[in-house]
Design a protein around this motif. Structure first.
Motif, PDB file in Angstrom:
ATOM      1  N   ALA A 137       0.840  -1.205   0.000  1.00  0.00           N
ATOM      2  CA  ALA A 137       0.000   0.000   0.000  1.00  0.00           C
ATOM      3  C   ALA A 137       0.872   1.251   0.000  1.00  0.00           C
ATOM      4  CB  ALA A 137      -0.928  -0.013   1.211  1.00  0.00           C
ATOM      5  N   ALA A 138       1.942   1.233   0.780  1.00  0.00           N
ATOM      6  CA  ALA A 138       2.843   2.394   0.847  1.00  0.00           C
ATOM      7  C   ALA A 138       3.476   2.648  -0.529  1.00  0.00           C
ATOM      8  CB  ALA A 138       3.915   2.163   1.906  1.00  0.00           C
ATOM      9  N   ASP A 139       3.840   1.570  -1.224  1.00  0.00           N
ATOM     10  CA  ASP A 139       4.460   1.746  -2.539  1.00  0.00           C
ATOM     11  C   ASP A 139       3.443   2.215  -3.586  1.00  0.00           C
ATOM     12  OD1 ASP A 139       7.067   1.218  -1.810  1.00  0.00           O
ATOM     13  OD2 ASP A 139       6.825  -0.952  -2.009  1.00  0.00           O
ATOM     14  N   ILE A 140       2.202   1.781  -3.455  1.00  0.00           N
ATOM     15  CA  ILE A 140       1.158   2.281  -4.373  1.00  0.00           C
ATOM     16  C   ILE A 140       0.967   3.788  -4.147  1.00  0.00           C
ATOM     17  CG2 ILE A 140      -1.298   2.179  -4.969  1.00  0.00           C
ATOM     18  CD1 ILE A 140      -1.150  -0.858  -4.207  1.00  0.00           C
ATOM     19  N   LYS A 141       0.900   4.187  -2.885  1.00  0.00           N
ATOM     20  CA  LYS A 141       0.726   5.624  -2.582  1.00  0.00           C
ATOM     21  C   LYS A 141       1.833   6.458  -3.213  1.00  0.00           C
ATOM     22  CE  LYS A 141      -1.481   4.862   1.840  1.00  0.00           C
ATOM     23  NZ  LYS A 141      -1.322   4.886   3.288  1.00  0.00           N
ATOM     24  N   LYS A 142       3.042   5.924  -3.165  1.00  0.00           N
ATOM     25  CA  LYS A 142       4.196   6.682  -3.682  1.00  0.00           C
ATOM     26  C   LYS A 142       4.133   6.886  -5.187  1.00  0.00           C
ATOM     27  CE  LYS A 142       7.376   4.888  -0.388  1.00  0.00           C
ATOM     28  NZ  LYS A 142       8.333   3.786  -0.355  1.00  0.00           N
ATOM     29  N   LEU A 143       3.506   6.006  -5.914  1.00  0.00           N
ATOM     30  CA  LEU A 143       3.521   6.165  -7.375  1.00  0.00           C
ATOM     31  C   LEU A 143       2.343   6.991  -7.903  1.00  0.00           C
ATOM     32  CD1 LEU A 143       1.282   4.183  -8.895  1.00  0.00           C
ATOM     33  CD2 LEU A 143       2.906   2.416  -8.237  1.00  0.00           C
ATOM     34  N   LEU A 144       1.434   7.405  -6.998  1.00  0.00           N
ATOM     35  CA  LEU A 144       0.252   8.141  -7.479  1.00  0.00           C
ATOM     36  C   LEU A 144       0.624   9.481  -8.108  1.00  0.00           C
ATOM     37  CD1 LEU A 144      -2.316   7.405  -4.627  1.00  0.00           C
ATOM     38  CD2 LEU A 144      -2.195   6.369  -6.899  1.00  0.00           C
ATOM     39  N   ASP A 168      -3.639  14.647 -15.451  1.00  0.00           N
ATOM     40  CA  ASP A 168      -3.797  15.747 -14.495  1.00  0.00           C
ATOM     41  C   ASP A 168      -2.812  15.651 -13.334  1.00  0.00           C
ATOM     42  OD1 ASP A 168      -6.312  17.068 -15.657  1.00  0.00           O
ATOM     43  OD2 ASP A 168      -6.893  14.964 -15.528  1.00  0.00           O
ATOM     44  N   GLY A 169      -1.744  14.867 -13.543  1.00  0.00           N
ATOM     45  CA  GLY A 169      -0.683  14.799 -12.533  1.00  0.00           C
ATOM     46  C   GLY A 169      -0.821  13.640 -11.563  1.00  0.00           C
ATOM     47  N   SER A 170      -1.773  12.754 -11.824  1.00  0.00           N
ATOM     48  CA  SER A 170      -1.985  11.637 -10.905  1.00  0.00           C
ATOM     49  C   SER A 170      -2.302  10.355 -11.670  1.00  0.00           C
ATOM     50  CB  SER A 170      -3.155  11.945  -9.961  1.00  0.00           C
ATOM     51  OG  SER A 170      -3.488  10.796  -9.207  1.00  0.00           O
ATOM     52  N   ALA A 171      -1.725   9.258 -11.197  1.00  0.00           N
ATOM     53  CA  ALA A 171      -2.069   7.943 -11.739  1.00  0.00           C
ATOM     54  C   ALA A 171      -3.387   7.442 -11.150  1.00  0.00           C
ATOM     55  CB  ALA A 171      -0.955   6.946 -11.412  1.00  0.00           C
ATOM     56  N   GLY A 172      -3.892   8.126 -10.120  1.00  0.00           N
ATOM     57  CA  GLY A 172      -5.052   7.633  -9.375  1.00  0.00           C
ATOM     58  C   GLY A 172      -6.260   7.271 -10.228  1.00  0.00           C
ATOM     59  N   PRO A 173      -6.767   8.212 -11.056  1.00  0.00           N
ATOM     60  CA  PRO A 173      -7.995   7.900 -11.802  1.00  0.00           C
ATOM     61  C   PRO A 173      -7.876   6.662 -12.691  1.00  0.00           C
ATOM     62  CG  PRO A 173      -7.613  10.261 -11.802  1.00  0.00           C
ATOM     63  CD  PRO A 173      -6.388   9.638 -11.181  1.00  0.00           C
ATOM     64  N   HIS A 188      -1.580   2.001 -19.338  1.00  0.00           N
ATOM     65  CA  HIS A 188      -0.865   3.002 -18.526  1.00  0.00           C
ATOM     66  C   HIS A 188      -0.931   2.610 -17.051  1.00  0.00           C
ATOM     67  CE1 HIS A 188      -0.172   5.824 -21.798  1.00  0.00           C
ATOM     68  NE2 HIS A 188      -1.410   5.591 -22.193  1.00  0.00           N
ATOM     69  N   ALA A 189      -2.110   2.219 -16.621  1.00  0.00           N
ATOM     70  CA  ALA A 189      -2.293   1.835 -15.208  1.00  0.00           C
ATOM     71  C   ALA A 189      -1.446   0.608 -14.887  1.00  0.00           C
ATOM     72  CB  ALA A 189      -3.767   1.552 -14.937  1.00  0.00           C
ATOM     73  N   ARG A 190      -1.464  -0.376 -15.778  1.00  0.00           N
ATOM     74  CA  ARG A 190      -0.696  -1.604 -15.518  1.00  0.00           C
ATOM     75  C   ARG A 190       0.801  -1.304 -15.478  1.00  0.00           C
ATOM     76  NH1 ARG A 190      -4.711  -3.457 -19.078  1.00  0.00           N
ATOM     77  NH2 ARG A 190      -3.313  -3.725 -20.854  1.00  0.00           N
ATOM     78  N   THR A 191       1.246  -0.387 -16.370  1.00  0.00           N
ATOM     79  CA  THR A 191       2.669  -0.025 -16.392  1.00  0.00           C
ATOM     80  C   THR A 191       3.057   0.713 -15.110  1.00  0.00           C
ATOM     81  OG1 THR A 191       2.543   0.092 -18.787  1.00  0.00           O
ATOM     82  CG2 THR A 191       4.442   1.165 -17.768  1.00  0.00           C
ATOM     83  N   PHE A 192       2.193   1.609 -14.629  1.00  0.00           N
ATOM     84  CA  PHE A 192       2.496   2.309 -13.366  1.00  0.00           C
ATOM     85  C   PHE A 192       2.731   1.308 -12.238  1.00  0.00           C
ATOM     86  CE2 PHE A 192      -0.091   6.138 -14.965  1.00  0.00           C
ATOM     87  CZ  PHE A 192       1.036   6.904 -15.210  1.00  0.00           C
ATOM     88  N   LEU A 193       1.981   0.204 -12.268  1.00  0.00           N
ATOM     89  CA  LEU A 193       2.029  -0.747 -11.145  1.00  0.00           C
ATOM     90  C   LEU A 193       3.139  -1.782 -11.261  1.00  0.00           C
ATOM     91  CD1 LEU A 193      -1.789  -1.324 -10.590  1.00  0.00           C
ATOM     92  CD2 LEU A 193      -0.213   0.001  -9.153  1.00  0.00           C
ATOM     93  N   GLU A 194       3.761  -1.873 -12.416  1.00  0.00           N
ATOM     94  CA  GLU A 194       4.754  -2.935 -12.638  1.00  0.00           C
ATOM     95  C   GLU A 194       5.902  -2.913 -11.610  1.00  0.00           C
ATOM     96  OE1 GLU A 194       5.571  -6.392 -13.981  1.00  0.00           O
ATOM     97  OE2 GLU A 194       3.755  -5.334 -14.598  1.00  0.00           O
ATOM     98  N   ALA A 233      -5.947   4.285  -4.236  1.00  0.00           N
ATOM     99  CA  ALA A 233      -6.011   5.547  -4.985  1.00  0.00           C
ATOM    100  C   ALA A 233      -7.234   6.357  -4.577  1.00  0.00           C
ATOM    101  CB  ALA A 233      -6.031   5.259  -6.485  1.00  0.00           C
ATOM    102  N   ILE A 234      -8.377   5.708  -4.445  1.00  0.00           N
ATOM    103  CA  ILE A 234      -9.604   6.425  -4.055  1.00  0.00           C
ATOM    104  C   ILE A 234      -9.407   7.099  -2.692  1.00  0.00           C
ATOM    105  CG2 ILE A 234     -12.008   6.081  -3.315  1.00  0.00           C
ATOM    106  CD1 ILE A 234     -12.119   3.860  -5.564  1.00  0.00           C
TER     107      ILE A 234
END
Ligand code: HEM
Length: 286
Positions: free
Chosen positions: A11-18, A25-30, A73-79, A101-102
């Motif tokens: 979870a901490a690593d997911i937060k860091k890549l957002l 718009d500057g975020s991987a979140g959506p 794009h989302a899958r690449t962010f998470l790799e 992300a939410i």
């Protein structure tokens, strides 16, 4: 490499890549939220097929579905997260990333359980065509979401995710964000749907959407035909108005509906272990 089962570290690593200053718009979140939803939104209750178990979008038959355009794009962010935590399945990673992300974008806390497994081949993928089409109306939206086992109230609550992100001409053919600040979760999508005047517009690619010119932003906000179907339909509309007026209620209902979404097709025993995972690699993580 991290310890097996350390979801806090994931979870901490997911937060860091957002934070992705170069992207949209500057975020991987959506786009991560959309990945979680499309991974689960193929579920068919009657045949008990599809759903978030399996992470089928790794295969061309599902990942290359035009409905999933842009989700690479989302899958690449998470790799990098998967590489750092190889014990974690993609199916768990994708659903967890959407939920984190939410929350990080000011949304509700959504309960999440691990244990999904990844298909080892593409023999069990759901057929294409199970995800909704934004050009259509209330009948289509009901057909798609009733198939998964959702009711009208849950459909409207889930649709509130369009408070996040934007549509892209090179992905869906539609263009623009729904709200002025598309990286912050709120009930503004419902408020704008109720309060603003939405004019039909045909884009230069022939795609029809609804727009409202926002003077402060000097940009057009948009609604899909399927979004406005919610305010035009007499069963959906009362929920749109309730969520527009009551953010707490929306957060509560969205959290419950999204938690249900990412569990579709997953059967657990009393300890939470998934019991119907076959043809898969990974298994339950204790
Ligand atoms: C984006 C359609 C329901 C979350 C989009 C896009 C379309 C669409 C056409 C734009 C894709 C692009 O061009 O990049 C629909 C339709 C729905 C529906 C027709 C149901 C009738 C949902 C649900 C969720 C969701 C249930 C989540 C709970 C999102 C998010 C984005 C998005 C977060 C923004 C993605 C980004 O910024 O890249 N949707 N959607 N949608 N959708 Fe939906």
């Amino acid at each position: 490499m991290s310890n097996s089962g350390n979801y806090e570290a994931v979870a901490a690593d997911i937060k860091k890549l957002l934070h992705q200053p170069e992207y949209d718009d500057g975020s991987a979140g959506p786009v991560l939220v959309r990945l979680a939803w499309h991974s689960a939104g193929t579920y068919d209750a009657e045949t008990d097929t599809g759903g978030s178990n399996g992470a089928g979008m790794r295969y061309e038959a599902e990942g290359g579905d035009p409905a999933n355009a842009g989700l690479q794009h989302a899958r690449t962010f998470l790799e990098p997260v998967k590489e750092k935590h190889p014990w974690l399945t993609y199916a768990d990673l994708w659903t967890l990333a959407g939920i984190i992300a939410i929350k990080e974008m000011d949304g509700p806390t959504i309960p999440w359980k691990p244990g999904r497994t990844d298909y080892v081949d593409d023999s069990k993928l759901p057929p294409r065509g199970r995800l909704p089409d934004g050009a259509q109306g209330a009948d289509h939206v009901r057909f798609i979401f009733y198939r998964m086992g959702f009711n009208d109230q849950e459909i409207v609550a889930l649709s509130g995710a369009h408070n996040l992100g934007r549509t892209h001409k090179d992905r869906s053919g539609f263009h623009g964000p729904w709200v002025p600040n598309p990286t912050r979760f709120s009930n503004q999508y419902f408020r704008l749907m109720v309060e603003l005047e939405w004019k039909p517009k045909t884009l230069d690619n022939g795609v029809k959407q609804f727009v409202h010119y926002d003077e402060d932003l000097d940009e057009e906000l948009m609604m899909l035909p399927s979004d406005l179907a919610l305010i035009q339909d007499k069963e959906f509309a009362p929920w749109v108005k309730k969520y527009a007026a009551d953010k707490e209620l929306f957060y509560r209902d969205f959290s419950a509906a999204f938690a249900k979404l990412v569990e579709l097709g997953i059967k657990r025993d009393e300890s939470g272990k998934i019991v119907n995972a076959d043809n898969v690699k990974g298994g339950y993580i204790s």
